[in-house]
Scaffold this motif. Structure first.
Motif, PDB file in Angstrom:
ATOM      1  N   SER A   5      18.565  44.724  43.657  1.00 59.15           N
ATOM      2  CA  SER A   5      18.908  44.695  42.232  1.00 59.15           C
ATOM      3  C   SER A   5      20.375  45.039  42.022  1.00 59.15           C
ATOM      4  CB  SER A   5      18.010  45.687  41.483  1.00 59.15           C
ATOM      5  OG  SER A   5      18.594  46.138  40.316  1.00 59.15           O
ATOM      6  N   ARG A   6      20.866  46.057  42.726  1.00 62.33           N
ATOM      7  CA  ARG A   6      22.279  46.454  42.563  1.00 62.33           C
ATOM      8  C   ARG A   6      23.227  45.402  43.128  1.00 62.33           C
ATOM      9  NH1 ARG A   6      22.408  48.963  38.452  1.00 62.33           N
ATOM     10  NH2 ARG A   6      20.381  47.972  38.283  1.00 62.33           N
ATOM     11  N   ILE A   7      22.851  44.768  44.241  1.00 65.93           N
ATOM     12  CA  ILE A   7      23.710  43.730  44.834  1.00 65.93           C
ATOM     13  C   ILE A   7      23.832  42.547  43.888  1.00 65.93           C
ATOM     14  CG2 ILE A   7      23.860  42.028  46.694  1.00 65.93           C
ATOM     15  CD1 ILE A   7      22.652  44.171  48.552  1.00 65.93           C
ATOM     16  N   THR A   8      22.710  42.080  43.345  1.00 63.00           N
ATOM     17  CA  THR A   8      22.780  40.955  42.403  1.00 63.00           C
ATOM     18  C   THR A   8      23.501  41.376  41.121  1.00 63.00           C
ATOM     19  OG1 THR A   8      20.551  41.513  41.580  1.00 63.00           O
ATOM     20  CG2 THR A   8      20.719  39.796  43.277  1.00 63.00           C
ATOM     21  N   GLY A   9      23.397  42.668  40.766  1.00 65.81           N
ATOM     22  CA  GLY A   9      24.142  43.152  39.607  1.00 65.81           C
ATOM     23  C   GLY A   9      25.644  43.093  39.823  1.00 65.81           C
ATOM     24  N   LEU A  10      26.085  43.460  41.019  1.00 65.74           N
ATOM     25  CA  LEU A  10      27.515  43.367  41.328  1.00 65.74           C
ATOM     26  C   LEU A  10      27.979  41.914  41.367  1.00 65.74           C
ATOM     27  CD1 LEU A  10      28.026  46.132  44.039  1.00 65.74           C
ATOM     28  CD2 LEU A  10      28.728  46.165  41.646  1.00 65.74           C
ATOM     29  N   LEU A  11      27.138  41.011  41.889  1.00 72.45           N
ATOM     30  CA  LEU A  11      27.479  39.591  41.877  1.00 72.45           C
ATOM     31  C   LEU A  11      27.609  39.092  40.439  1.00 72.45           C
ATOM     32  CD1 LEU A  11      27.894  36.872  43.259  1.00 72.45           C
ATOM     33  CD2 LEU A  11      25.401  36.602  43.350  1.00 72.45           C
ATOM     34  N   ARG A  12      26.689  39.534  39.579  1.00 76.08           N
ATOM     35  CA  ARG A  12      26.760  39.184  38.152  1.00 76.08           C
ATOM     36  C   ARG A  12      28.089  39.629  37.554  1.00 76.08           C
ATOM     37  NH1 ARG A  12      23.121  42.990  34.755  1.00 76.08           N
ATOM     38  NH2 ARG A  12      25.009  44.250  34.850  1.00 76.08           N
ATOM     39  N   GLU A  13      28.498  40.879  37.838  1.00 69.97           N
ATOM     40  CA  GLU A  13      29.734  41.403  37.266  1.00 69.97           C
ATOM     41  C   GLU A  13      30.953  40.672  37.822  1.00 69.97           C
ATOM     42  OE1 GLU A  13      29.797  43.697  34.711  1.00 69.97           O
ATOM     43  OE2 GLU A  13      27.686  43.148  34.827  1.00 69.97           O
ATOM     44  N   THR A  14      30.898  40.293  39.103  1.00 67.59           N
ATOM     45  CA  THR A  14      32.010  39.543  39.695  1.00 67.59           C
ATOM     46  C   THR A  14      32.201  38.199  38.987  1.00 67.59           C
ATOM     47  OG1 THR A  14      31.667  40.572  41.857  1.00 67.59           O
ATOM     48  CG2 THR A  14      32.863  38.495  41.828  1.00 67.59           C
ATOM     49  N   LEU A  15      31.101  37.499  38.736  1.00 61.28           N
ATOM     50  CA  LEU A  15      31.191  36.210  38.050  1.00 61.28           C
ATOM     51  C   LEU A  15      31.644  36.377  36.606  1.00 61.28           C
ATOM     52  CD1 LEU A  15      27.994  34.456  39.454  1.00 61.28           C
ATOM     53  CD2 LEU A  15      30.374  33.946  39.997  1.00 61.28           C
ATOM     54  N   LYS A  16      31.186  37.411  35.931  1.00 58.86           N
ATOM     55  CA  LYS A  16      31.649  37.674  34.563  1.00 58.86           C
ATOM     56  C   LYS A  16      33.158  37.920  34.543  1.00 58.86           C
ATOM     57  CE  LYS A  16      29.410  40.781  32.268  1.00 58.86           C
ATOM     58  NZ  LYS A  16      28.665  42.046  32.079  1.00 58.86           N
ATOM     59  N   ALA A  17      33.625  38.724  35.491  1.00 53.73           N
ATOM     60  CA  ALA A  17      35.060  39.014  35.549  1.00 53.73           C
ATOM     61  C   ALA A  17      35.865  37.751  35.849  1.00 53.73           C
ATOM     62  CB  ALA A  17      35.322  40.083  36.610  1.00 53.73           C
ATOM     63  N   THR A  18      35.353  36.930  36.748  1.00 50.16           N
ATOM     64  CA  THR A  18      36.065  35.709  37.141  1.00 50.16           C
ATOM     65  C   THR A  18      36.138  34.708  35.993  1.00 50.16           C
ATOM     66  OG1 THR A  18      35.330  35.993  39.436  1.00 50.16           O
ATOM     67  CG2 THR A  18      36.090  33.801  38.785  1.00 50.16           C
ATOM     68  N   PHE A  19      35.018  34.481  35.308  1.00 54.03           N
ATOM     69  CA  PHE A  19      34.956  33.456  34.265  1.00 54.03           C
ATOM     70  C   PHE A  19      35.513  33.915  32.919  1.00 54.03           C
ATOM     71  CE2 PHE A  19      31.033  31.486  36.506  1.00 54.03           C
ATOM     72  CZ  PHE A  19      31.868  30.872  37.425  1.00 54.03           C
ATOM     73  N   PHE A  20      35.352  35.223  32.605  1.00 56.75           N
ATOM     74  CA  PHE A  20      35.675  35.680  31.254  1.00 56.75           C
ATOM     75  C   PHE A  20      36.696  36.809  31.194  1.00 56.75           C
ATOM     76  CE2 PHE A  20      31.227  34.147  31.265  1.00 56.75           C
ATOM     77  CZ  PHE A  20      31.374  33.069  30.407  1.00 56.75           C
ATOM     78  N   GLY A  21      37.006  37.441  32.349  1.00 58.89           N
ATOM     79  CA  GLY A  21      38.016  38.486  32.346  1.00 58.89           C
ATOM     80  C   GLY A  21      37.561  39.747  31.627  1.00 58.89           C
ATOM     81  N   ALA A  22      38.547  40.452  31.034  1.00 56.26           N
ATOM     82  CA  ALA A  22      38.260  41.700  30.312  1.00 56.26           C
ATOM     83  C   ALA A  22      39.111  41.724  29.055  1.00 56.26           C
ATOM     84  CB  ALA A  22      38.564  42.912  31.195  1.00 56.26           C
ATOM     85  N   GLY A  23      38.583  41.173  27.991  1.00 56.15           N
ATOM     86  CA  GLY A  23      39.349  41.121  26.745  1.00 56.15           C
ATOM     87  C   GLY A  23      38.452  41.086  25.540  1.00 56.15           C
ATOM     88  N   LEU A  24      38.915  40.417  24.503  1.00 61.85           N
ATOM     89  CA  LEU A  24      38.223  40.385  23.213  1.00 61.85           C
ATOM     90  C   LEU A  24      36.789  39.900  23.348  1.00 61.85           C
ATOM     91  CD1 LEU A  24      39.717  38.965  19.919  1.00 61.85           C
ATOM     92  CD2 LEU A  24      37.451  38.281  20.654  1.00 61.85           C
ATOM     93  N   GLN A  25      36.591  38.730  23.972  1.00 57.79           N
ATOM     94  CA  GLN A  25      35.246  38.155  24.041  1.00 57.79           C
ATOM     95  C   GLN A  25      34.313  38.992  24.915  1.00 57.79           C
ATOM     96  OE1 GLN A  25      35.294  33.997  25.065  1.00 57.79           O
ATOM     97  NE2 GLN A  25      36.147  33.381  23.087  1.00 57.79           N
TER      98      GLN A  25
END
Length: 513
Positions: A5-25
């Motif tokens: 669960s934690r490994i797939t969670g980190l993969l999820r966060e990696t893809l979120k960071a890659t596609f959407f970054g860290a900003g307004l949206q």
């Protein structure tokens, strides 16, 4: 299963960071997801489980299968009705909820509307995941731990699916993550059906809120709701404070939180989940010696793994953030700011883990008032420190995570003190030598990974293969050093094995099916 669960969670966060970054949206999505997540902890994993699991364990132990199944049906029906009402109300009130979550969003045009849109999509998740938590409580009492621990994987995979495949079909693309949350909640609930059937505990709709067991659970939930709501109030205040600090802060804290949750869930949540039904069984049997021995075992195992995890998290904060997140739209600035938030969390990791071991010591005895009082005192401490550290001390968002850590240490210390004072827990011999050996091994770990990690600039400039291989080398070397030193000091894995007695055959045989 928790590791998966934690490994797939980190993969999820990696893809979120890659596609959407860290900003307004991303701030808008994290805020929209935060409220159903907080309510999930209130209705599902938090107050409900604390009240439900000990009473369910008692019913199974003393009243047999038929009475236990009826209790599950009554409680699940009542919970579903309440949560349907909450879900509908939350969806209708979405625009106003944004101001409750993050009033600072009003300063950025379009941010409130985007957040409200995603709240409406995410809110049904509360219903699904709270029923999932009920099913998990039932399965855990029957010592079926694998499915409840695996269930979060489906949420992670659904959000990943949204980021990769759905984003091209919605506008703005970030909304695909909200749809991933909704789909993931439904998938998690569907996964529980077969395991519940296999133990004869699939709930039958019935609405008998006057049943003795239901009323006991509701009475126990009162202080439990108050106690869990204290932690959620603290999280909401932190979200408001982060929003006031400007764009990106909520995202940076959330990305750091996911890394902190890896060891805290792997250690604290997994151990706490296993401990609660067994502690409740020992309390029901009036076996105080085994009750105390089980708590002692949990505390030793938690400390053995949490202390080196905290040290590694602090020393490897930038390598971890860079390796997992620094791709696509996640910039060097985002890496540095997320690292700052992670350092704040690392300070309190042992406290965060130990709270999840110590609190079941009260919940299993259905003694809710003590952890409730401690929880509210912790909120006062945490939020006072948060304001001081974020503004006068100038730590900004890192001050908020550091305040959370210091609050967790305060919480754990008070829980332990009161468990000892009330004599619910009596430490076994050898604690001083045990702690000294863990500190020696942790010091060796710190030296090795500090020497191997290299300069920050190396991580920020390296490619993905270089980062992954370097980080793997450091982690493996650190783990070998830590456990190798423990072995030389006399630790053996067999020393931490523990077997709980099985349920008596006469209770298991009492079934109407």
């Amino acid at each position: 299963m928790t590791l998966l669960s934690r490994i797939t969670g980190l993969l999820r966060e990696t893809l979120k960071a890659t596609f959407f970054g860290a900003g307004l949206q991303m701030d808008a999505f994290e805020a929209a997801f935060r409220l159903p997540n907080l309510l999930r902890r209130l209705f599902g994993e938090g107050a409900f489980s604390q009240a439900f699991v000990p009473i369910l364990a008692e019913y199974r132990r003393k009243r047999g299968h038929a009475a236990t199944r009826k209790l599950v049906g009554d409680v699940s029906t009542l919970l579903a009705v309440v949560l349907i009402v909450v879900s509908v109300a939350g969806s209708l009130a979405a625009p106003w909820l944004v101001y409750v979550l993050a009033g600072g969003f009003a300063e950025t045009p379009g941010k409130v509307n985007l957040t409200a849109q995603m709240i409406r999509i995410c809110f049904p998740y509360i219903l699904f995941v709270s029923l999932v938590s009920l099913a998990g409580g039932v399965l855990n009492v029957f010592r079926r731990f694998a499915i409840p621990a695996f269930t979060p994987v489906l949420l992670n995979l659904s959000i990943i699916f949204g980021a990769i495949f759905l984003a091209r079909y919605v506008n703005p693309p970030i909304v695909a993550l909200a749809w991933g949350v909704a789909i993931g909640g439904l998938a998690q609930l569907a996964l529980q059906i077969r395991p519940l059937l296999s133990i004869g505990m699939l709930p039958k709709p019935s609405f008998d809120w006057r049943d003795e067991g239901v009323r006991r659970i509701l009475r126990a939930m009162g202080p439990a709701v108050i106690g869990v709501s204290a932690a959620q109030i603290s999280a909401l205040i932190n979200t408001q404070l982060a929003a006031l600090l400007g764009n990106g802060r909520i995202s940076w804290i959330t990305y750091a939180d996911r890394l902190m949750e890896f060891p805290s869930a792997l250690l604290g949540v997994a151990l706490g989940t296993v401990l609660l039904p067994s502690l409740a069984q020992h309390y029901s049997d009036a076996d105080h010696e085994e009750y105390s021995a089980l708590l002692d075992w949990g505390l030793r195992l938690a400390l053995l793994l949490a202390l080196p995890s905290a040290i590694a998290l602090a020393i490897l904060a930038l390598p971890l953030v860079s390796t997992l997140y620094q791709y696509g739209r996640f910039s060097v600035t985002d890496v540095i700011e997320t690292r700052a938030a992670l350092l704040g969390y690392a300070v309190g990791l042992p406290g965060i883990v130990l709270v999840k071991i110590l609190a079941p010591g009260f919940y299993a005895r259905q003694a809710m008032k003590t952890p409730v009082k401690i929880a509210f005192f912790t909120v006062i401490v945490t939020q006072t420190l948060a304001v001081i550290l974020a503004w006068p001390a100038g730590l900004e968002h890192a001050g908020l995570t550091l305040a959370t850590s210091l609050g967790a240490i305060c919480n754990a210390s008070l829980l332990l003190w009161l468990l000892l004072r009330k004599r619910f827990y009596r430490p076994r011999q050898g604690w001083l030598a045990f702690f000294a050996k863990v500190c020696v091994a942790s010091a060796a770990l710190a030296i090795v990974i500090t020497l191997l990690r290299g300069a920050d600039a190396t991580w920020l400039a390296a490619g993905v293969v270089g980062k992954v291989s370097h980080l793997a080398l450091v982690v493996v070397a650190g783990a070998l050093t830590y456990f190798g030193v423990l072995f030389l000091l006399g630790f053996r894995l067999a020393d931490f094995n523990r077997r709980e007695a099985p349920m008596p055959v006469d209770v298991l045989a009492d079934s109407e099916d």
